[in-house]
Scaffold this motif. Sequence first.
Motif, PDB file in Angstrom:
ATOM      1  N   GLU A  45      -9.343  15.524 -41.031  1.00 16.55           N
ATOM      2  CA  GLU A  45      -9.961  16.596 -41.808  1.00 16.55           C
ATOM      3  C   GLU A  45      -9.111  16.804 -43.057  1.00 16.55           C
ATOM      4  OE1 GLU A  45     -11.566  19.784 -38.799  1.00 16.55           O
ATOM      5  OE2 GLU A  45      -9.464  19.419 -38.505  1.00 16.55           O
ATOM      6  N   PRO A  46      -9.624  17.561 -44.026  1.00 12.58           N
ATOM      7  CA  PRO A  46      -8.759  17.868 -45.183  1.00 12.58           C
ATOM      8  C   PRO A  46      -7.654  18.821 -44.737  1.00 12.58           C
ATOM      9  CG  PRO A  46     -11.070  18.415 -45.629  1.00 12.58           C
ATOM     10  CD  PRO A  46     -10.966  18.111 -44.183  1.00 12.58           C
ATOM     11  N   ASP A  75       4.814  23.985 -41.468  1.00 13.35           N
ATOM     12  CA  ASP A  75       4.865  23.937 -39.989  1.00 13.35           C
ATOM     13  C   ASP A  75       6.067  23.118 -39.529  1.00 13.35           C
ATOM     14  OD1 ASP A  75       2.628  25.398 -39.937  1.00 13.35           O
ATOM     15  OD2 ASP A  75       1.334  23.884 -38.986  1.00 13.35           O
ATOM     16  N   ALA A  76       6.240  21.925 -40.150  1.00 16.32           N
ATOM     17  CA  ALA A  76       7.336  21.049 -39.738  1.00 16.32           C
ATOM     18  C   ALA A  76       8.681  21.702 -40.053  1.00 16.32           C
ATOM     19  CB  ALA A  76       7.215  19.699 -40.449  1.00 16.32           C
ATOM     20  N   MET A  77       8.769  22.364 -41.213  1.00 12.68           N
ATOM     21  CA  MET A  77      10.026  23.023 -41.613  1.00 12.68           C
ATOM     22  C   MET A  77      10.388  24.154 -40.646  1.00 12.68           C
ATOM     23  SD  MET A  77      11.459  21.774 -44.255  1.00 12.68           S
ATOM     24  CE  MET A  77      12.419  23.164 -44.777  1.00 12.68           C
ATOM     25  N   ASP A  78       9.361  24.918 -40.214  1.00 11.75           N
ATOM     26  CA  ASP A  78       9.620  26.017 -39.273  1.00 11.75           C
ATOM     27  C   ASP A  78      10.246  25.478 -37.989  1.00 11.75           C
ATOM     28  OD1 ASP A  78       8.600  27.739 -41.052  1.00 11.75           O
ATOM     29  OD2 ASP A  78       6.651  28.023 -40.053  1.00 11.75           O
ATOM     30  N   ARG A 138      -4.099  17.279 -38.572  1.00  8.26           N
ATOM     31  CA  ARG A 138      -3.024  18.215 -38.919  1.00  8.26           C
ATOM     32  C   ARG A 138      -1.873  18.186 -37.903  1.00  8.26           C
ATOM     33  NH1 ARG A 138      -3.076  24.218 -41.138  1.00  8.26           N
ATOM     34  NH2 ARG A 138      -1.005  24.757 -40.436  1.00  8.26           N
ATOM     35  N   GLN A 139      -2.225  18.309 -36.596  1.00  7.34           N
ATOM     36  CA  GLN A 139      -1.150  18.365 -35.585  1.00  7.34           C
ATOM     37  C   GLN A 139      -0.322  17.085 -35.572  1.00  7.34           C
ATOM     38  OE1 GLN A 139      -2.575  19.393 -31.656  1.00  7.34           O
ATOM     39  NE2 GLN A 139      -4.080  20.744 -32.595  1.00  7.34           N
ATOM     40  N   ASP A 199      -8.260  25.811 -36.205  1.00 13.19           N
ATOM     41  CA  ASP A 199      -6.831  25.818 -36.527  1.00 13.19           C
ATOM     42  C   ASP A 199      -6.540  25.230 -37.902  1.00 13.19           C
ATOM     43  OD1 ASP A 199      -7.365  23.196 -36.063  1.00 13.19           O
ATOM     44  OD2 ASP A 199      -5.545  22.818 -34.887  1.00 13.19           O
ATOM     45  N   ASN A 200      -7.576  24.824 -38.617  1.00 16.44           N
ATOM     46  CA  ASN A 200      -7.354  24.228 -39.929  1.00 16.44           C
ATOM     47  C   ASN A 200      -7.701  25.236 -41.016  1.00 16.44           C
ATOM     48  OD1 ASN A 200      -7.757  22.837 -42.393  1.00 16.44           O
ATOM     49  ND2 ASN A 200      -7.910  20.917 -41.248  1.00 16.44           N
TER      50      ASN A 200
END
Length: 652
Positions: free
Chosen positions: A350-351, A360-363, A391-392, A535-536
């Motif tokens: 998805e976009p 998300d990765a930084m958190d 995304r995930q 969730d997107n």
Amino acid sequence: MCARSPDIIERSGLAQSHLAAIVDASDDAIIGHTLTGAIVGWNAGAERIYGYPSGAVIGRSIGLLVPPGVPDLMPDVLREVQQGRGLLRYNTIHATRDGARIDVSITVSPVRDPSGKVIGAATVAHNLTQHRAVERALQETENKYRTIFEHAREGIFYATSDGETVAANPALVRLLGYDSAEDFMSDPGHLLGSWMTDQAHELRTRLVGEGRVHDLEMEGCRKDGSKIWVSATVVEMRESFGSPITYQGTLLDISEQKGSEASLRRETDEADRANRAKTEFLSRLSHELRTPLTSILGFAQLLQMGRLNPVQQTESVDNILKAGRHLLRLINESVDIAGIEGGRMAFSLEPVRIGDVVKDAMDLIGPAAQQRGIEIRVFPAHADCYLTADRQRLVQVFLNLLSNAVKYNCEHGSITLSCGESEDKGKLTVLVADTGPGIAPELRDRIFTPFERLGAEQSSVEGTGLGLALSQQLVQAMGGTIVLESELGAGSTFSVPLPIVDGPAVQMEEMNSCGLAPDHAGPTYPPCTVLYIEDNLANLEVMELVLAYRPGVKLISAMQGRLGFELAKEHHPDLVLLDMRLADISGRQVLGRLQSDPATVDIPVVILSAEGLPGDIASLLKAGARAYLTKPFQMDVILELMEELLGSPSTD
Ligand code: ADP
């Protein structure tokens, strides 16, 4: 009066006897007759050809040999003979005694008396019937072979020993890409001449040695230079001893067969390679699983024996937990790799806004980096760019790259996360660069191989050796390839290029340009509430914009499945829009809960998913979903569906 000497008389008698013997022995009919056609002489050959004994024809007209319907030319011929013409020849048809017609070649010559006066004629009839039959048979055979030559699917040729083609059929001309036989013959390199391959050399050598070659596979070129594979059969021909050698051959186009053989070989090689990789993976996996398991069993046995002091007991439990966590990581990552390879891992492409993925990765990596005193610098350029990705899974990839950049960095080193235009048009590259020791050039090829830790296994840094292998496969499944650049002592940079896609604003602009625009002064819709479980963020934004076209709708959203279900119970919306892939529980599970709870069972649920597999659609509709719409959204379809489920605008 001239008296002849006895000697002369004797010699003339001898000549007469010779002549009579020759006449009798001839296979041809020799008939003596007068100038009016009355037969006076009839040899044995005439008896054989016509079937009349001489007694039956002497005195009768030679015209008796001409069957009805065939013009009798003899009277005219005899007139000419009488007028002094020498030999006269013509072909005609005669009849035998039993009525059979025969082709004959007739030669009529004058018979003169000693004074030279023409007193009669000698007719020699040569039976052509057999000759004609042979001629006809030859013609038929020639026609048959010509038909084969003209219509055969194989190319056929005749050539001289110095390679000059004397005949080429239309199939050969087509096969080698020429316009006509003339075009073909006029090209010096037309027939194998320019085929300087080993096979062409073998063909020539075998023809010289054995005189024939059967089904020799050769690769060559057509007139336009394109490649062709042919199966060649050539035989040497010699009409008779001493006559020059010629060659006759056929060429069959086997390019297609060769092409499928090659692709079959490639597929088999690929399958063999995949099989070997799988076997290798499994044997490495069983080896890797054994290490933490041995540790777990060893420490558990020590604990069971009950002889450890409290400090040793705590250490043993810590070791068991550490090995257990390692085991779990190994299993999870192996299952993921096997899932991608077996095509079982579902991707929801998805976009996704790159800024959200990076955040998300930084958190998630922040605490680990802080612990090691490593600073992470993020360059925000392109944060609003949208990529086609799951995304995930993309968060998982960046988490892995960042976690490696932390693990393999030097104390108080730094990490840079930035984005840049990709060399690949239509892609954006995300770069994760560290200030670690770098990776030696000879090790770089193996870095994406499962279980390869490149020596890190000797260090205290924990790892499975599966992270990069898995990340590479995930990125490949999303349409990119991770590339490593590294300099020993200066650090490493992993770049991830992924396809760029239009963000929600652009999508809306496109929808508007199709003639749709929010009409706030338009009809009034009954007020209603829509719950969107997704969730997107990008999709949520698009939905908000879509709903601007239907005034009166209150949109509430949930990014997790469980929360979505709770909100449905609390607000009892008029419609639930449900994504399938959510972080906590699946969309299917959310649907199950909504359908089995009396408080929510009556709320219509529409599935919005990027996957759209026919089996899934049918089973979700069976499980209670009202409709299944595939992403990317089609605004008119969504609005139409809302009208159907939420009611039409009031007309007053
Ligand atoms: P793991 O980290 O679990 O060992 P990976 O597949 O993530 O497995 O990485 C494979 C190996 O590549 C690591 O063991 C390490 O030796 C090397 N490596 C990965 N990332 C880096 C990096 N940023 N700098 C130096 N070496 C790295």
